[in-house]
Motif scaffolding. Sequence first.
Motif, PDB file in Angstrom:
ATOM      1  N   SER A  55       0.839  -1.194   0.000  1.00  0.00           N
ATOM      2  CA  SER A  55       0.000   0.000   0.000  1.00  0.00           C
ATOM      3  C   SER A  55       0.877   1.250   0.000  1.00  0.00           C
ATOM      4  O   SER A  55       2.047   1.204   0.384  1.00  0.00           O
ATOM      5  CB  SER A  55      -0.921   0.002   1.230  1.00  0.00           C
ATOM      6  OG  SER A  55      -0.155   0.221   2.398  1.00  0.00           O
ATOM      7  N   THR A  56       0.315   2.347  -0.416  1.00  0.00           N
ATOM      8  CA  THR A  56       1.061   3.606  -0.461  1.00  0.00           C
ATOM      9  C   THR A  56       1.601   3.964   0.915  1.00  0.00           C
ATOM     10  O   THR A  56       2.747   4.404   1.045  1.00  0.00           O
ATOM     11  CB  THR A  56       0.153   4.746  -0.966  1.00  0.00           C
ATOM     12  OG1 THR A  56      -0.351   4.378  -2.239  1.00  0.00           O
ATOM     13  CG2 THR A  56       0.898   6.047  -1.065  1.00  0.00           C
ATOM     14  N   GLU A  57       0.794   3.743   1.946  1.00  0.00           N
ATOM     15  CA  GLU A  57       1.217   4.057   3.305  1.00  0.00           C
ATOM     16  C   GLU A  57       2.411   3.212   3.732  1.00  0.00           C
ATOM     17  O   GLU A  57       3.348   3.708   4.346  1.00  0.00           O
ATOM     18  CB  GLU A  57       0.056   3.862   4.286  1.00  0.00           C
ATOM     19  CG  GLU A  57      -1.115   4.795   4.090  1.00  0.00           C
ATOM     20  CD  GLU A  57      -2.081   4.339   3.004  1.00  0.00           C
ATOM     21  OE1 GLU A  57      -1.960   3.186   2.521  1.00  0.00           O
ATOM     22  OE2 GLU A  57      -2.957   5.130   2.620  1.00  0.00           O
ATOM     23  N   GLN A  58       2.357   1.923   3.401  1.00  0.00           N
ATOM     24  CA  GLN A  58       3.462   1.032   3.765  1.00  0.00           C
ATOM     25  C   GLN A  58       4.727   1.392   2.990  1.00  0.00           C
ATOM     26  O   GLN A  58       5.821   1.391   3.549  1.00  0.00           O
ATOM     27  CB  GLN A  58       3.080  -0.422   3.506  1.00  0.00           C
ATOM     28  CG  GLN A  58       2.062  -0.966   4.483  1.00  0.00           C
ATOM     29  CD  GLN A  58       1.640  -2.376   4.143  1.00  0.00           C
ATOM     30  OE1 GLN A  58       1.636  -2.779   2.980  1.00  0.00           O
ATOM     31  NE2 GLN A  58       1.268  -3.140   5.169  1.00  0.00           N
TER      32      GLN A  58
ATOM     33  N   LEU B 193       4.392  12.102   8.762  1.00  0.00           N
ATOM     34  CA  LEU B 193       3.163  11.625   8.132  1.00  0.00           C
ATOM     35  C   LEU B 193       1.912  11.966   8.934  1.00  0.00           C
ATOM     36  O   LEU B 193       0.803  11.642   8.504  1.00  0.00           O
ATOM     37  CB  LEU B 193       3.244  10.118   7.901  1.00  0.00           C
ATOM     38  CG  LEU B 193       4.378   9.642   6.990  1.00  0.00           C
ATOM     39  CD1 LEU B 193       4.361   8.124   6.869  1.00  0.00           C
ATOM     40  CD2 LEU B 193       4.301  10.293   5.626  1.00  0.00           C
TER      41      LEU B 193
ATOM     42  N   ILE C 163       0.764  10.716  11.788  1.00  0.00           N
ATOM     43  CA  ILE C 163       0.043   9.533  12.236  1.00  0.00           C
ATOM     44  C   ILE C 163       0.635   9.100  13.570  1.00  0.00           C
ATOM     45  O   ILE C 163       1.753   9.483  13.910  1.00  0.00           O
ATOM     46  CB  ILE C 163       0.129   8.375  11.208  1.00  0.00           C
ATOM     47  CG1 ILE C 163       1.582   7.997  10.912  1.00  0.00           C
ATOM     48  CG2 ILE C 163      -0.623   8.703   9.937  1.00  0.00           C
ATOM     49  CD1 ILE C 163       1.746   6.799   9.986  1.00  0.00           C
TER      50      ILE C 163
ATOM     51  N   THR D  86       0.913   3.319  14.790  1.00  0.00           N
ATOM     52  CA  THR D  86       0.524   3.058  13.407  1.00  0.00           C
ATOM     53  C   THR D  86       1.760   2.894  12.533  1.00  0.00           C
ATOM     54  O   THR D  86       1.819   2.021  11.669  1.00  0.00           O
ATOM     55  CB  THR D  86      -0.365   4.197  12.877  1.00  0.00           C
ATOM     56  OG1 THR D  86      -1.511   4.325  13.724  1.00  0.00           O
ATOM     57  CG2 THR D  86      -0.818   3.935  11.456  1.00  0.00           C
TER      58      THR D  86
ATOM     59  N   ARG E  77       2.419  -0.606  10.596  1.00  0.00           N
ATOM     60  CA  ARG E  77       2.508  -0.612   9.135  1.00  0.00           C
ATOM     61  C   ARG E  77       3.882  -1.089   8.678  1.00  0.00           C
ATOM     62  O   ARG E  77       3.991  -1.845   7.711  1.00  0.00           O
ATOM     63  CB  ARG E  77       2.239   0.783   8.569  1.00  0.00           C
ATOM     64  CG  ARG E  77       0.785   1.161   8.602  1.00  0.00           C
ATOM     65  CD  ARG E  77       0.575   2.535   8.009  1.00  0.00           C
ATOM     66  NE  ARG E  77      -0.811   2.942   8.161  1.00  0.00           N
ATOM     67  CZ  ARG E  77      -1.252   4.173   7.946  1.00  0.00           C
ATOM     68  NH1 ARG E  77      -0.397   5.119   7.557  1.00  0.00           N
ATOM     69  NH2 ARG E  77      -2.510   4.463   8.110  1.00  0.00           N
TER      70      ARG E  77
END
Length: 171
Positions: free
Chosen positions: A110-113, A134, A136, A140, A144
């Motif tokens: 995923s983009t976040e990972q 980020l 967050i 998290t 991630r």
Amino acid sequence: MPELTDSQIRVVLPQLRRFALWLTRNPASADDLVQAGLEKALTSYGALHDENSLRVWLFSILYRQFIDGERRKKRYLRILSLFSGEEEYASSPEDLALTDAVLAGFAALSTEQRAILLLVGVEGLRYKEVAEALNIPLGTVMSRLSRARRQLHDLAEGAATPVSPQLRRLK
């Protein structure tokens, strides 16, 4: 908590510069290394309990900063070479296949990972810095990152395939 004084720094500064110059073999890089090392020393001076070992402590900080920088540079160049397609050394077909598989697995994250893996693995940011960058929570970031690493590890071990959209066969 005692503070590191200008006079203490001035006494050891020529020795630090000489050491850094021998490590980096470049005067500008040596000055940057000394500056980074002194910045680290000034922010964590309270951790030093024995003032007699100040010089040794500063040398160890400088050396660790150098080693960390070299590791970061090698990691960055390796990742950069993977994305640019330029190899810095001749690779075997097996290495190229593994590289392609890792890049495919990385692309499937995923983009976040991917963002967290790049910030931690390539840029060398701490988890807290990534969380701030980020916007967050720290937990998290850690979860991630753990999931992304596990997914890439499973892919490398052949236990998983990259998650990709299902393709349909058209007649």
